[in-house]
Design an enzyme around this catalytic site. Structure first.
Site, PDB file in Angstrom:
ATOM      1  N   ASP A 124      -8.518  -2.194  -7.353  1.00  0.00           N
ATOM      2  CA  ASP A 124      -7.305  -1.647  -6.751  1.00  0.00           C
ATOM      3  C   ASP A 124      -7.572  -1.188  -5.311  1.00  0.00           C
ATOM      4  O   ASP A 124      -8.637  -0.625  -5.028  1.00  0.00           O
ATOM      5  CB  ASP A 124      -6.854  -0.442  -7.593  1.00  0.00           C
ATOM      6  CG  ASP A 124      -5.469   0.040  -7.239  1.00  0.00           C
ATOM      7  OD1 ASP A 124      -4.521  -0.741  -7.369  1.00  0.00           O
ATOM      8  OD2 ASP A 124      -5.343   1.218  -6.826  1.00  0.00           O
TER       9      ASP A 124
ATOM     10  N   GLU B 274      -7.715  -6.439  -4.600  1.00  0.00           N
ATOM     11  CA  GLU B 274      -6.364  -6.244  -4.084  1.00  0.00           C
ATOM     12  C   GLU B 274      -6.503  -5.811  -2.633  1.00  0.00           C
ATOM     13  O   GLU B 274      -6.944  -4.712  -2.335  1.00  0.00           O
ATOM     14  CB  GLU B 274      -5.631  -5.162  -4.869  1.00  0.00           C
ATOM     15  CG  GLU B 274      -4.166  -5.147  -4.505  1.00  0.00           C
ATOM     16  CD  GLU B 274      -3.558  -3.761  -4.417  1.00  0.00           C
ATOM     17  OE1 GLU B 274      -2.334  -3.691  -4.284  1.00  0.00           O
ATOM     18  OE2 GLU B 274      -4.285  -2.756  -4.452  1.00  0.00           O
TER      19      GLU B 274
HETATM   20  C1  NOJ Z   1      -1.990  -1.050  -6.015  1.00  0.00           C
HETATM   21  C2  NOJ Z   1      -1.382  -1.151  -7.363  1.00  0.00           C
HETATM   22  O1  NOJ Z   1      -1.115  -2.507  -7.630  1.00  0.00           O
HETATM   23  C3  NOJ Z   1      -0.144  -0.311  -7.321  1.00  0.00           C
HETATM   24  O2  NOJ Z   1       0.654  -0.492  -8.455  1.00  0.00           O
HETATM   25  C4  NOJ Z   1      -0.562   1.125  -7.156  1.00  0.00           C
HETATM   26  O3  NOJ Z   1       0.598   1.921  -7.005  1.00  0.00           O
HETATM   27  C5  NOJ Z   1      -1.429   1.313  -5.914  1.00  0.00           C
HETATM   28  N1  NOJ Z   1      -2.420   0.300  -5.805  1.00  0.00           N
HETATM   29  C6  NOJ Z   1      -2.141   2.635  -5.932  1.00  0.00           C
HETATM   30  O4  NOJ Z   1      -3.122   2.635  -6.930  1.00  0.00           O
END
Ligand code: NOJ
Length: 551
Positions: free
Chosen positions: A209, A275
């Protein structure tokens, strides 16, 4: 794939041998909304296990589970209170183990989500930090200051919250998600334990993440006003809490741990998929060339309007970057953070280029039939491009965004943090429809945690299962062809000459994809057979908003 697939000069990484993810189609499970085994209106791990047949029939190689860890759900579970357990609402560690074993029996790998930028305000270390007070070692694990800087939360509002003793803590997301201090050895060691904990339970990979944010520039300098981005404006300029050089070393050290679980042990190498929204290829290049991360999500198609030229630009940029670095950038058309593609493609496409305040609140005209047609064509594009792909749960059913969730039912913290100027991300997180003609469509027994639309009867898995023309069967057939066809998966592509508004590409041996983004039918390219079409063809003509696989 072999080490020879790298472009000249790009490094062969230790894990490239057997890098299954370069071809893989991974299905994203958002556990709270996938399937509900205990009937409480929220999905759970036994629900995923019970519905593994759906995923095996679909033909995916792996699933990625969004967080299922104990959490007060300030941000749907991306606020983790315990990294090494299962939230009771989703089941137990034994349920997790049973899921991994049952998935393996169906040849499906399991990727879990690791959330290293921040934890939950309920995490024991953050509670200890609050209790211990200013200047304590406990506070050093987080980012406490006497004065905040000017950083804004990605979710809107300030990135700092003051505690009763008047210090402030940093949270780049919700105030319930304090940022870790990655320069602290306890934090580094703790996450190594977390990786090992899930590796010992047999996971095949980690989705990381906000993988670009963990380290903050020393001294926490103010950002240049106006340079901050967020999910609504990805691809913004560099800011002092992104892409710090220490990240490359961190991911290299994680890779060593991951590799110690494959190699001599005879297991497949472990995937890491980061991500990371990158505005410019230069931001992504160091990670792709480095020997840490296996994949960076290719998010570029998600904000792209329905336009052959704009799709081609995004595809070229990502594909070139992947070839040049030898890295893997799997394609993505949807996830739990963006409006579903049926809705994106069903609105005036200028609104995708520049969303108005009405669009941010979901108040616009949507031609759902048009959007669904285009989304089917886009699926054939996604699965024909070189490399891996991620499918978000429900996209295989052609679900639209649920735009009519009442304000009081909304759960995403972005709704309140943007002072209700953005509807938030709940509309793509609605529980899946499995069967039946009315809510809850076979998802649990009564009320679901987010309300479902009243008009999803034709979109359920049961309604689509035996309909050869359904979106579900389009995905199934496409994945079955992809598995067998030697041209599909990792590799290269060649653009073919095509009329304006049409994308046509060839892949060796003997495969052609055409997608008509324009308003007029166009002749099919030279071919022997139509392998699969996203909608009815008109003799030898490809109608508008339709895609086709030819051989
Ligand atoms: C990316 C995640 O995909 C999202 O859903 C989340 O709110 C943020 N990161 C913070 O963790």
């Amino acid at each position: 794939m072999s080490a020879d697939d790298h472009s000249p000069g790009s490094p062969a990484r230790p894990y490239d041998q057997g890098a299954w993810w370069r071809d893989a189609v991974v299905y994203q499970v958002y556990p709270r909304s996938f399937a509900d085994a205990n009937g409480d209106g929220e999905g759970d791990l036994p629900g995923v296990l019970a519905r593994l047949g759906h995923l095996a029939d679909l033909g995916v190689d792996a699933i990625w589970l969004s967080p299922f860890y104990p959490s007060p759900l300030a941000d749907g579970g991306y606020d983790v209170a315990d990294y090494c357990d299962v939230d009771p609402r989703y089941g137990t560690l034994a349920d997790f183990d049973a899921l991994v074993a049952a998935a393996a029996a169906k040849n499906i790998k399991v990727i879990v989500d690791i959330v290293p930028n921040h934890c939950s305000a309920e995490h024991p270390w953050f509670r200890a930090a609050l209790a211990a007070g200013p200047g304590s070692p406990e506070r050093e694990r987080f980012v406490f200051r006497d004065e905040p800087n000017n950083w804004q939360s990605v979710f809107g509002g300030p990135a700092w919250t003051q505690v009763p003793d008047e210090q402030w803590y940093l949270h780049l997301f919700d105030s319930g998600q304090p940022d870790w201090n990655w320069r602290h050895p306890d934090v580094v060691a703790m996450f190594e334990r977390v990786l090992r904990f899930w590796l010992d339970r047999g996971v095949a990979g980690f989705r990381i993440d906000v993988a670009n944010m963990l380290f903050k520039q020393e001294g926490l300098p103010d950002v240049v006003p106006g340079s901050q981005g967020g999910p609504l404006s990805p691809g913004h300029a560099a800011v002092p809490y992104e892409h710090q050089p220490e990240l490359l070393d961190l991911y290299r050290s994680w890779r060593k741990i991951l590799d110690s679980y494959s190699g001599d042990r005879g297991a497949a190498p472990v995937c890491t998929v980061a991500e990371m929204w990158f505005g410019h290829p230069d931001q992504a290049r160091p990670y792709l060339k480095g020997d840490g991360l296996a994949q960076l999500f290719g998010f570029g198609l998600m904000p792209t309007p329905w336009s052959a030229e704009e799709f081609r630009t995004v595809i070229d940029t990502s594909h070139r970057l992947a070839r040049e670095t030898g890295g893997s950038i799997p394609w993505v058309l949807g996830n739990h953070d963006v409006p579903r593609m049926v809705t994106r493609f069903g609105v005036d496409q200028d609104l995708v280029r520049a969303p108005t305040p009405e669009v941010l609140l979901g108040r616009m005209d949507v031609d759902a039939e048009l959007g669904a047609r285009r989304a089917r064509a886009a699926a054939l594009l996604l699965l024909a491009l070189p490399g891996g792909a991620y499918i978000y749960q429900g996209d295989e059913l052609g679900l639209p965004e649920h735009l009519a969730i009442p304000d009081e039912a909304r759960q995403d913290p972005m709704f309140e943090r943007t002072l209700r100027t953005f509807m938030g991300r709940d509309g793509c997180r609605v529980p899946l429809p499995w069967s039946g003609a009315t809510p809850p469509y076979g998802f649990g027994a009564g009320r679901t945690w987010l309300p479902q639309p009243e008009d999803w009867a034709a979109l359920t898995v049961a309604a689509q299962r035996d309909d050869p023309g359904s979106t579900l069967n389009l995905y199934r057939t496409a994945l079955a062809i992809r598995r067998e066809h030697p041209a599909l998966g990792d590799g290269d592509l060649t653009w073919l000459d095509a009329p304006a508004g049409v994308l046509a590409l060839a892949r060796d041996p003997g495969f052609t994809l055409m997608v008509n983004f324009g308003a007029e039918p166009v002749p099919l390219a030279w071919h022997h057979d139509v392998l699969l079409a996203s909608g009815p063809l008109d003799g030898d003509l490809l109608p508008p908003d339709t895609g086709v696989w030819l051989s």
